[in-house]
Write an enzyme that holds these catalytic residues in place. Structure first.
Site, PDB file in Angstrom:
ATOM      1  N   SER A  78       0.844  -1.191  -0.127  1.00 55.56           N
ATOM      2  CA  SER A  78       0.002   0.127  -0.016  1.00 55.56           C
ATOM      3  C   SER A  78       0.743   1.183   0.037  1.00 55.56           C
ATOM      4  O   SER A  78       0.336   2.158  -0.207  1.00 55.56           O
ATOM      5  CB  SER A  78      -1.066  -0.035   1.303  1.00 55.56           C
ATOM      6  OG  SER A  78      -2.083  -0.919   0.923  1.00 55.56           O
ATOM      7  N   LYS A  97       0.692   3.152  -3.134  1.00 63.01           N
ATOM      8  CA  LYS A  97      -0.665   4.182  -3.424  1.00 63.01           C
ATOM      9  C   LYS A  97      -0.088   5.632  -3.479  1.00 63.01           C
ATOM     10  O   LYS A  97      -0.693   6.215  -4.181  1.00 63.01           O
ATOM     11  CB  LYS A  97      -1.699   3.964  -2.155  1.00 63.01           C
ATOM     12  CG  LYS A  97      -2.325   2.480  -2.423  1.00 63.01           C
ATOM     13  CD  LYS A  97      -3.101   2.148  -1.493  1.00 63.01           C
ATOM     14  CE  LYS A  97      -3.760   1.044  -1.040  1.00 63.01           C
ATOM     15  NZ  LYS A  97      -4.670   0.437   0.044  1.00 63.01           N
ATOM     16  N   TYR A 109      -2.462  -3.536 -10.796  1.00 67.46           N
ATOM     17  CA  TYR A 109      -2.270  -3.342  -9.424  1.00 67.46           C
ATOM     18  C   TYR A 109      -1.498  -4.023  -8.485  1.00 67.46           C
ATOM     19  O   TYR A 109      -0.577  -3.580  -7.865  1.00 67.46           O
ATOM     20  CB  TYR A 109      -3.966  -3.287  -8.934  1.00 67.46           C
ATOM     21  CG  TYR A 109      -3.919  -2.653  -7.463  1.00 67.46           C
ATOM     22  CD1 TYR A 109      -3.634  -1.375  -7.219  1.00 67.46           C
ATOM     23  CD2 TYR A 109      -4.266  -3.819  -6.614  1.00 67.46           C
ATOM     24  CE1 TYR A 109      -3.814  -0.954  -5.793  1.00 67.46           C
ATOM     25  CE2 TYR A 109      -4.241  -3.325  -5.181  1.00 67.46           C
ATOM     26  CZ  TYR A 109      -4.052  -1.890  -4.907  1.00 67.46           C
ATOM     27  OH  TYR A 109      -4.411  -1.524  -3.540  1.00 67.46           O
ATOM     28  N   TYR A 165      -4.004   3.165   7.722  1.00 66.38           N
ATOM     29  CA  TYR A 165      -5.109   2.539   7.519  1.00 66.38           C
ATOM     30  C   TYR A 165      -6.111   3.009   8.755  1.00 66.38           C
ATOM     31  O   TYR A 165      -6.163   4.113   8.995  1.00 66.38           O
ATOM     32  CB  TYR A 165      -4.862   0.846   7.947  1.00 66.38           C
ATOM     33  CG  TYR A 165      -4.029   0.101   6.890  1.00 66.38           C
ATOM     34  CD1 TYR A 165      -4.241   0.341   5.450  1.00 66.38           C
ATOM     35  CD2 TYR A 165      -2.856  -0.523   7.385  1.00 66.38           C
ATOM     36  CE1 TYR A 165      -3.368  -0.372   4.695  1.00 66.38           C
ATOM     37  CE2 TYR A 165      -2.022  -1.067   6.330  1.00 66.38           C
ATOM     38  CZ  TYR A 165      -2.168  -1.090   5.050  1.00 66.38           C
ATOM     39  OH  TYR A 165      -1.388  -1.635   4.042  1.00 66.38           O
ATOM     40  N   VAL A 216       1.280  -3.882   3.879  1.00 65.61           N
ATOM     41  CA  VAL A 216       1.179  -5.173   4.768  1.00 65.61           C
ATOM     42  C   VAL A 216       2.553  -5.997   4.373  1.00 65.61           C
ATOM     43  O   VAL A 216       2.443  -6.951   5.265  1.00 65.61           O
ATOM     44  CB  VAL A 216      -0.134  -5.780   4.480  1.00 65.61           C
ATOM     45  CG1 VAL A 216      -1.510  -5.197   4.600  1.00 65.61           C
ATOM     46  CG2 VAL A 216      -0.110  -6.156   2.715  1.00 65.61           C
TER      47      VAL A 216
END
Length: 309
Positions: free
Chosen positions: A65, A68, A193, A245, A263
């Site tokens: 993540s 992102k 992705y 998160y 993660v």
């Protein structure tokens, strides 16, 4: 007040390592389950070229993540903020990062922010290029520029493992396609992705990327402006409000720096106008953040007064 040596950092790492026993590695993506839960590393990159590091700093890990933030920066540069935020929102959510619930209750059904999976899929959908390979190569090249390392690639095993198990991300993508938020083939989007999430680097690379965001998009070591100050500002704001998160509020109170976790156990920090931080500790807490990594950053923030608040 700032860290003055790698030995100083090592004392923080050794203290934080005691926390790894209370977490567990992410095994819902089979390839990530192979990580050693006791690993812990940190690197700090200052804009004058000085860097300090401690722990398992040469171990490479996938961004997950954290990617992102990089894809958001590139899409903002290519498309402009008005285009991007017509399709994805700016609001934090207390829901898990992979939740579909808010999509069903929002009208229009656009994701709340680019840091949850639904929003990140929309951002990845906006990457410019003629094919999955074109678009991924463009993102990878941008990542290499940020880290100043052309050897950075992606882990094919992790990408394949994620592709084969990305059923929830496929569900999110089909929901977004049904509501005309995206309009490409879902399998191609998931392919892109999962490769994006599998981009791989070490903590030294990650600290360098964090420094670029900390310095408003400028790389003081090469003199290049890699993104506008406004793009860097938007990304750092999302890192504060949504980057950890649904523990982002607690992280802001206890540590108080823009940060993004993944993660795989990575955390990228950007201490505004001061330095970048890269952390790797694959043992995760219940929110999906590195349990020792967060503890390590909290100790550093308290000792060196890093909080921007």
């Amino acid at each position: 007040m700032q860290c003055r040596s790698s030995e100083e950092l090592m004392s923080f790492v050794q203290e934080a390592k005691t926390m790894t026993q209370y977490g567990k590695v992410a095994n819902y993506i089979p390839a990530l389950g192979k990580a050693h839960p006791n690993d812990l590393a940190i690197a700090i990159q200052y804009p004058d070229g000085i860097s300090f590091s401690a722990g398992d700093i040469q171990k490479r890990f996938t961004l997950q993540s954290i990617s992102k933030v990089i894809s958001l920066a590139l899409v903002l540069m290519d498309r402009g903020s008005e285009y991007v935020f017509e399709r994805v929102g700016m609001e934090p959510t207390g829901d898990p990062f992979n939740s579909i619930a808010k999509l069903e209750t929002m009208a229009p059904s656009k994701p709340l922010n680019p840091m949850i999976n639904a929003g990140a899929l929309v951002v990845t959908h906006m990457l410019v290029g003629q094919s999955v390979e074109d678009r991924f190569q463009r993102l990878l090249t941008f990542t290499q520029e940020l880290a100043n390392d052309t050897t950075i690639g992606y882990c094919k095993d992790v990408a394949q493992s994620e592709f084969e198990t990305a059923h929830l991300n496929r569900s999110l993508s089909y929901f977004l396609k049904q509501h005309q938020i995206i309009d490409e083939d879902v399998e191609e989007l998931i392919d892109l992705y999962t490769k994006q999430c599998a981009i791989e680097m070490n903590t030294l690379n990650l600290a360098r990327v964090g420094m670029i965001f900390a310095m408003d998009g400028n790389d003081p070591l090469t003199g290049k402006q890699l993104m506008s100050a406004d793009v860097a500002r938007i990304c750092k704001t999302f890192m504060v409000t949504c980057g950890m998160y649904n523990a982002s509020g607690e992280f802001a109170i206890k540590i108080g720096i823009p940060a993004k976790s993944g993660v795989s156990g990575g955390i990228m920090g950007a201490v505004p106008c001061k330095f970048g931080v890269g952390v790797f500790g694959p043992s995760l807490d219940e929110k999906g953040n590195s349990i020792a990594g967060v503890h390590l950053l909290e100790s550093l923030s308290k000792t060196y007064h890093l909080s921007m608040f």
